[in-house]
Enzyme design. Structure first.
Site, PDB file in Angstrom:
ATOM      1  N   ASP A  28      -0.078   5.091   1.167  1.00  0.00           N
ATOM      2  CA  ASP A  28      -0.216   5.988   2.306  1.00  0.00           C
ATOM      3  C   ASP A  28      -0.252   5.232   3.626  1.00  0.00           C
ATOM      4  O   ASP A  28      -0.922   4.208   3.753  1.00  0.00           O
ATOM      5  CB  ASP A  28      -1.492   6.829   2.158  1.00  0.00           C
ATOM      6  CG  ASP A  28      -1.339   7.905   1.100  1.00  0.00           C
ATOM      7  OD1 ASP A  28      -0.449   8.754   1.263  1.00  0.00           O
ATOM      8  OD2 ASP A  28      -2.100   7.883   0.113  1.00  0.00           O
ATOM      9  N   ASP A  48       0.864  -1.166   0.000  1.00  0.00           N
ATOM     10  CA  ASP A  48       0.000   0.000   0.000  1.00  0.00           C
ATOM     11  C   ASP A  48       0.911   1.229   0.000  1.00  0.00           C
ATOM     12  O   ASP A  48       2.106   1.121   0.269  1.00  0.00           O
ATOM     13  CB  ASP A  48      -0.885  -0.028   1.246  1.00  0.00           C
ATOM     14  CG  ASP A  48      -1.854   1.131   1.302  1.00  0.00           C
ATOM     15  OD1 ASP A  48      -2.375   1.519   0.242  1.00  0.00           O
ATOM     16  OD2 ASP A  48      -2.088   1.657   2.405  1.00  0.00           O
TER      17      ASP A  48
END
Length: 327
Positions: free
Chosen positions: A39, A37
């Site tokens: 953020d 991922d």
């Protein structure tokens, strides 16, 4: 050759089409595909903007300073997207990857192409999809070139200063995440060198797995690519390996990645902080490492190690050596 000609040199057409995708059934080594991922995993941004990162430290972090840092990143991100990556034109045309429309790209020489006058609209028909594919081709070339080829000296200094300020404020989160990727990339570099130079693998690291890093972000594609550039991940995360789940969801992106790296030797591990990637990993029966930026967590940066992530892979894929290493 001018800068524009160099950027749009037809010899560079479709870098993703010519990129050699590793067929895992062609070599004996295990291949670990780490699916990240963005953020609150490889970078911190949302938690800076809303203050949750600083608040987790119970008063030892200046919340307003963190929010201001986040706003400065947001300003850099929007300006770079709009000034250099066609974002105002293609904001509503998100695709899961830059090669999603490569079949529509006819290979036209774009050195004298006027992107401001081609009457591009949302890609509902083939001509519009072709125009979007042209833009994606240019974005891919700019990504490879890096921001130092487009930003002026003043903006470069602002960017460098902000990166260092953020790294200090977050206790080296950014540089530690980068170091993690560098460590595994160095291992893969050694393996690839041996594969290229000899049919017989003799290096002591040959018994280790090769590591490939893929980004699957819930953000839209172009800003996510620009984040990779701004947060200095572009030399470790190729544009071919950046996916956006904005429209299709993470499970669909994970399925595309599984198809791409097909073969019995491929092992997948998802690393992120959110429920969507966790559920998608469970659906794929892949290990999931949950990132937590709160103090005391070992699954953060600095803290997370390649050995720890390999342990998760070893447990799910019943690799006894990887599992024992952590004991």
């Amino acid at each position: 050759m001018s800068k524009v000609e160099e950027l749009l040199d037809t010899s560079l057409i479709h870098p993703w089409k010519r990129a050699k995708i590793i067929r895992t059934d062609a070599i004996e080594q295990k291949i670990n595909v780490y699916i990240w991922d963005m953020d609150e995993t490889l970078i911190l941004l949302k938690s800076l903007l809303n203050g949750t990162y600083a608040e987790a430290f119970n008063g030892s972090k200046d919340v307003q300073k963190g929010k201001e840092i986040g706003r400065m990143w947001e300003d850099h991100l929007l300006r770079v997207c709009d000034d250099y990556f066609f974002y105002e034109q293609i904001e509503n045309c998100n695709k899961p990857s830059l090669d999603a429309l490569s079949d529509y790209d006819d290979g036209r020489d774009l050195s004298d192409y006027d992107f401001g006058k081609d009457r591009f609209t949302s890609p509902y028909d083939d001509p519009s999809r072709r125009k979007l594919a042209y833009r994606y081709r240019v974005i891919a070339h700019k990504y490879v070139q890096g921001l130092r080829n487009v930003l002026d000296e003043e903006r470069m200094k602002q960017w460098d200063d902000l990166y260092h300020l953020t790294d200090i404020y977050t206790d080296r989160w950014l540089s530690s995440a980068r170091a993690f990727l560098e460590q595994s990339a160095e291992r893969s570099k050694i393996l690839n060198a041996n594969l290229a130079s000899s049919h017989e693998l003799t290096h002591p690291l040959d018994s280790k797995s090769q590591n490939i890093h893929v980004l699957v972000t819930s953000g839209s594609l172009v800003p996510s690519l620009v984040k990779c550039l701004l947060f200095r991940l572009d030399d470790l995360m190729t544009h071919q390996n950046v996916y956006s789940s904005w429209d299709v969801g993470k499970l669909r992106c994970f399925s595309l990645i599984k198809e791409r790296f097909s073969g019995s030797n491929a092992q997948f591990c998802v690393i992120g902080d959110g429920w969507e990637e966790c559920e998608a990993a469970e659906s794929m029966k892949w290990p999931f490492v949950k990132i937590d930026f709160r103090p005391g967590s070992s699954h953060k940066f600095p803290g997370l190690t390649l050995r720890t992530v390999d342990h998760y892979i070893g447990v799910i894929y019943e690799n006894s050596d990887a599992a024992k290493d952590e004991l």
